[in-house]
Design an enzyme around this catalytic site. Structure first.
Site, short mmCIF file in Angstrom:
data_model
loop_
_atom_site.label_atom_id
_atom_site.label_comp_id
_atom_site.label_asym_id
_atom_site.label_seq_id
_atom_site.Cartn_x
_atom_site.Cartn_y
_atom_site.Cartn_z
N HIS A 29 40.02 40.02 31.41
CA HIS A 29 39.26 39.51 30.27
C HIS A 29 39.66 38.07 29.94
O HIS A 29 40.50 37.84 29.07
CB HIS A 29 39.50 40.41 29.05
CG HIS A 29 38.88 41.76 29.21
ND1 HIS A 29 37.57 42.02 28.88
CD2 HIS A 29 39.39 42.90 29.72
CE1 HIS A 29 37.30 43.28 29.15
NE2 HIS A 29 38.38 43.84 29.66
N CYS A 35 35.07 42.59 33.80
CA CYS A 35 35.56 43.96 33.84
C CYS A 35 34.44 44.91 34.28
O CYS A 35 34.07 44.91 35.45
CB CYS A 35 36.17 44.34 32.49
SG CYS A 35 37.42 45.61 32.66
N GLU A 83 38.10 35.93 28.31
CA GLU A 83 37.70 35.53 26.95
C GLU A 83 38.85 35.64 25.95
O GLU A 83 38.86 34.95 24.93
CB GLU A 83 36.49 36.36 26.48
CG GLU A 83 36.75 37.84 26.15
CD GLU A 83 36.74 38.78 27.33
OE1 GLU A 83 36.85 38.31 28.50
OE2 GLU A 83 36.62 40.01 27.12
#
Ligand code: GLN
Length: 547
Positions: A519, A380, A521
């Protein structure tokens, strides 16, 4: 209809209610049940989206675009069940709904009160999706006795009363402090906490007692007697080296059995714990270690990048290595040369963030990674800074920057290679936003599809050319600079399906240099490490072997 498990905490905060809930969810799955986990937060913010990561830790984004508490991240990592907007609620949201209804005249001029209006609103929330799963696990944030929490406790009491008997149970987490001077574990705070619960009409069925020392049998018996809980339902919870040991540890301590007993489910289905045994095996048989520098700005609070830390751990599990993530404050590199700091690391990750502070340091870290051919993952803001770095240093746009920083400063200083995103496509409609819409809820949030160029490094890593990842951003790399930047060696490998929004970039002549606007993650799990993190760690290991 789902059976409900309400999880509350007492004595002190931060006891690991979220982890206990998530582990219990995983154990019920291991016994063949379907589960959903929910969080009810007593604070008055309407959602955690605008809360500072310093204070509240990471904002966890769901597929359907909700900005939620980081506990929902734990729930997903342990159960693999994607959280939804309707899995998290705060007092602020509940009150805001009630007041909205009042303004609309829905209550027909009645006096609006905590009981029944607020508690009804909470119960309506609890009932959402009640026919979809076998067990609904609802965690109440905060500690019993907190003023803000009272309406939630009252609502779950009523809820338990309204359901058929045996369909709801209450699980309470407490702490047994250890007094070194007398060498004793003290049960009194637990007794008081349960007394407090019982005074508002809640009798726990299961007690989970956190302790740093083994709890002797006679103390278990005492807690059971004084708290009116069966001795088998007093579950000791000791400190663990890794959170991923929790499902196995809680299983050994008898938590899932105690919960099924409390529901009267007999015989209990036998658990299949293969998934968690494999996770434990990968952790305990890790060989070697790689060091990853996470260069960001919210470095004082570990929870601010919770999902990144976890995804790196999962990447380590995929490669059977330990990943040592070290948090480096990017502002340091605005004063000092990054080289001496970063030379000892096998990979560099620049995570997401908001605002200008620290970004010049991130740009220098990205430059170091590009020039020294160290694996780089920009997430990001970390992708945006990587693009600005190449724009400045390779494409001759020496004043490249982000409109985000100009807006913050109130003056135009940069060529906006990263611009404010005002319009984008979601499904089959166009979303339009203005800067003046205010901070809450103006971002491109949740799951969006991205198309990856075949043959690109990202497509190779994902093993597909169509992906869906979660987003949370207000600014975007401007596709207008694509040609110029590609000529300088930065490939725009992933784009939104309409071809307008850059989703991933990669550096051509570099072993591993990837920036992603989303994202990844948030979707990584210990039993299913995210491909980008798995491959990022693999590249770090490979680099480590070369040096
Ligand atoms: N501040 C940037 C934006 O809004 C990056 C956001 C993020 O890293 N999550 O686009």
């Amino acid at each position: 209809m789902a059976r409900y498990i309400f999880i509350t905490g007492g004595v002190v905060s931060s006891l690991g209610k979220g982890l206990a809930s998530a582990a219990l969810g995983a154990l019920l799955q291991a016994r063949g049940y379907t589960v959903r986990l929910r969080k009810l937060d007593p604070y008055l913010n309407v959602d955690p989206g605008t809360m500072s990561p310093f204070e509240h830790g990471e904002v966890f984004v769901t597929d359907d675009g909700a900005e939620t508490d980081l506990d929902l991240g734990h729930y997903e990592r342990f159960t693999g069940v994607s959280a939804r907007q309707t899995d998290s609620v705060s007092s602020g949201r509940i009150y805001s709904n009630v007041l909205e209804k009042e303004r609309r005249g829905d209550y027909l001029g009645k006096t609006i009160q905590v009981i029944p209006h607020v508690t009804n609103e909470i119960k309506d929330f609890l009932r959402i999706g009640q026919d979809e799963v076998d067990f609904m696990l609802c965690e109440i944030g905060g500690t019993v006795g907190d003023i803000e929490g009272l309406p939630f406790f009252e609502a779950i009491r009523q809820f338990g009363q309204e359901r058929p008997r045996g369909q709801c149970i209450f699980m309470h987490l407490t702490l047994l402090p250890y007094l070194a001077a007398s060498g004793e574990l003290k049960t009194k705070p637990t007794q008081h906490s349960v007394k407090e619960l019982r005074s508002i009409g809640l009798q726990p069925d299961v007690l989970v007692c956190r302790s740093e020392h083994p709890i002797p049998e006679k103390e278990i018996a005492k807690i059971a007697l004084f708290c009116n809980v069966r001795p088998e339902a007093v579950i000791p919870a000791y400190d663990l080296k890794s959170i991923y040991e929790a499902p196995m540890a809680y299983h050994r301590a008898g938590l899932d059995q105690a919960v099924l007993d409390a529901f009267g489910i007999a015989p209990a289905p036998r658990p299949n714990l293969a998934r968690w045994q494999d996770v434990m095996d990968r952790m305990t048989h890790a060989e070697g270690e790689v060091r990853v520098a996470v260069v960001g700005k919210y470095t004082q609070l570990e929870d601010a990048y919770k999902s990144i830390a976890e995804a790196l751990t999962h990447g380590g599990m995929a490669n059977r290595v330990r990943v040592r993530a070290e948090w480096v404050d990017s502002e340091t590199f605005e004063r000092e040369d990054p080289a001496p700091y970063l030379e000892g690391f096998h990979a560099i990750l620049v995570p997401g963030g908001f605002g200008e502070r620290g970004t010049e340091g991130m740009i220098r870290a990205a430059q170091f990674a590009r020039e020294k051919k160290v694996p780089y993952l920009g997430i990001c803001l970390g992708m945006q800074m990587a693009v600005i770095e190449t724009a400045r240093n390779l494409a001759g746009l020496t004043d490249a920057g982000s409109e985000e920083f100009d807006h913050e400063a109130g003056q135009k200083r940069f060529t906006p290679v990263v611009y404010h995103l005002k319009e984008w496509v979601q499904g089959n409609h166009v979303v339009a936003r203005k800067l003046s819409d205010g901070k809450g809820g103006t971002m491109r949030l949740g799951a969006y599809t991205a198309l990856l160029a075949s043959g690109s490094h990202v497509a190779q890593i994902y093993g597909t050319t169509e992906i869906e990842e979660r987003h949370r951003h207000r600014y975007e790399v401007d596709g207008a600079y694509r040609e110029k930047l590609e000529a300088a060696g930065l490939v725009f490998a992933g784009m939104s399906p309409d071809g307008r929004l850059p989703e991933t970039v990669e550096v051509k002549d570099h072993p591993w240099y990837i920036g992603v606007q989303f994202h990844p993650e948030l979707k990584s799990k210990p039993f299913a490490p995210h491909p980008l993190f798995a491959d990022f760690v693999r590249a770090a290991v490979e680099g480590a072997r070369l040096v």
